[in-house]
Design a protein around this motif. Sequence first.
Motif, PDB file in Angstrom:
ATOM      1  N   SER A  25       7.325   7.936   7.792  1.00 39.53           N
ATOM      2  CA  SER A  25       6.147   8.328   7.009  1.00 39.53           C
ATOM      3  C   SER A  25       5.340   9.409   7.700  1.00 39.53           C
ATOM      4  O   SER A  25       4.201   9.670   7.327  1.00 39.53           O
ATOM      5  N   ARG A  26       5.919  10.004   8.734  1.00 39.60           N
ATOM      6  CA  ARG A  26       5.321  11.118   9.480  1.00 39.60           C
ATOM      7  C   ARG A  26       4.081  10.736  10.289  1.00 39.60           C
ATOM      8  O   ARG A  26       3.209  11.553  10.535  1.00 39.60           O
ATOM      9  N   LEU A  27       4.009   9.485  10.733  1.00 44.29           N
ATOM     10  CA  LEU A  27       2.953   9.056  11.644  1.00 44.29           C
ATOM     11  C   LEU A  27       3.470   9.166  13.071  1.00 44.29           C
ATOM     12  O   LEU A  27       4.665   8.988  13.320  1.00 44.29           O
ATOM     13  N   ASP A  28       2.568   9.424  14.010  1.00 42.21           N
ATOM     14  CA  ASP A  28       2.923   9.364  15.424  1.00 42.21           C
ATOM     15  C   ASP A  28       2.948   7.890  15.814  1.00 42.21           C
ATOM     16  O   ASP A  28       2.047   7.131  15.462  1.00 42.21           O
ATOM     17  N   VAL A  29       3.992   7.482  16.529  1.00 39.68           N
ATOM     18  CA  VAL A  29       4.174   6.071  16.866  1.00 39.68           C
ATOM     19  C   VAL A  29       4.195   5.902  18.383  1.00 39.68           C
ATOM     20  O   VAL A  29       4.894   6.620  19.087  1.00 39.68           O
ATOM     21  N   VAL A  30       3.425   4.921  18.866  1.00 41.76           N
ATOM     22  CA  VAL A  30       3.450   4.523  20.265  1.00 41.76           C
ATOM     23  C   VAL A  30       3.996   3.101  20.284  1.00 41.76           C
ATOM     24  O   VAL A  30       3.393   2.183  19.739  1.00 41.76           O
ATOM     25  N   LEU A  31       5.169   2.927  20.877  1.00 42.32           N
ATOM     26  CA  LEU A  31       5.841   1.629  20.906  1.00 42.32           C
ATOM     27  C   LEU A  31       5.827   1.099  22.338  1.00 42.32           C
ATOM     28  O   LEU A  31       6.194   1.805  23.270  1.00 42.32           O
ATOM     29  N   ASN A  32       5.400  -0.147  22.513  1.00 47.33           N
ATOM     30  CA  ASN A  32       5.279  -0.724  23.843  1.00 47.33           C
ATOM     31  C   ASN A  32       5.948  -2.096  23.859  1.00 47.33           C
ATOM     32  O   ASN A  32       5.869  -2.841  22.896  1.00 47.33           O
ATOM     33  N   ASP A  33       6.613  -2.402  24.963  1.00 46.00           N
ATOM     34  CA  ASP A  33       7.248  -3.709  25.129  1.00 46.00           C
ATOM     35  C   ASP A  33       7.318  -4.005  26.623  1.00 46.00           C
ATOM     36  O   ASP A  33       7.366  -3.098  27.443  1.00 46.00           O
ATOM     37  N   ILE A  34       7.335  -5.254  26.967  1.00 40.65           N
ATOM     38  CA  ILE A  34       7.426  -5.650  28.383  1.00 40.65           C
ATOM     39  C   ILE A  34       8.773  -5.262  28.974  1.00 40.65           C
ATOM     40  O   ILE A  34       8.902  -4.980  30.160  1.00 40.65           O
ATOM     41  N   ASP A  35       9.805  -5.211  28.123  1.00 36.09           N
ATOM     42  CA  ASP A  35      11.162  -4.846  28.539  1.00 36.09           C
ATOM     43  C   ASP A  35      11.434  -3.382  28.161  1.00 36.09           C
ATOM     44  O   ASP A  35      11.587  -3.058  26.981  1.00 36.09           O
ATOM     45  N   GLN A  36      11.473  -2.498  29.138  1.00 33.59           N
ATOM     46  CA  GLN A  36      11.663  -1.068  28.877  1.00 33.59           C
ATOM     47  C   GLN A  36      12.976  -0.765  28.158  1.00 33.59           C
ATOM     48  O   GLN A  36      13.053   0.183  27.398  1.00 33.59           O
ATOM     49  N   ALA A  37      13.991  -1.596  28.366  1.00 34.09           N
ATOM     50  CA  ALA A  37      15.285  -1.383  27.701  1.00 34.09           C
ATOM     51  C   ALA A  37      15.160  -1.566  26.188  1.00 34.09           C
ATOM     52  O   ALA A  37      15.913  -0.952  25.432  1.00 34.09           O
ATOM     53  N   ALA A  38      14.219  -2.372  25.727  1.00 39.44           N
ATOM     54  CA  ALA A  38      14.048  -2.605  24.294  1.00 39.44           C
ATOM     55  C   ALA A  38      13.486  -1.379  23.584  1.00 39.44           C
ATOM     56  O   ALA A  38      13.685  -1.206  22.393  1.00 39.44           O
ATOM     57  N   ILE A  39      12.804  -0.518  24.315  1.00 38.16           N
ATOM     58  CA  ILE A  39      12.173   0.658  23.712  1.00 38.16           C
ATOM     59  C   ILE A  39      13.178   1.787  23.483  1.00 38.16           C
ATOM     60  O   ILE A  39      13.045   2.565  22.572  1.00 38.16           O
ATOM     61  N   ARG A  40      14.203   1.836  24.269  1.00 42.10           N
ATOM     62  CA  ARG A  40      15.163   2.931  24.154  1.00 42.10           C
ATOM     63  C   ARG A  40      16.036   2.734  23.025  1.00 42.10           C
ATOM     64  O   ARG A  40      16.614   2.655  22.261  1.00 42.10           O
TER      65      ARG A  40
END
Length: 40
Positions: A25-40
């Motif tokens: 939807s063309r929004l900027d997204v900041v995704l955070n998780d305790i496990d860095q592997a989950a973000i990739r």
Amino acid sequence: MKIRTIGIVGAGQMGSGIAQVCAASRLDVVLNDIDQAAIR
């Protein structure tokens, strides 16, 4: 006021799905998780 950036805590199945829909939807997204592997 217009929302341009959304922050999501938790990159599991639900969080990553929400992030994908927001990015499509063309929004900027900041995704955070305790496990860095989950973000990739």
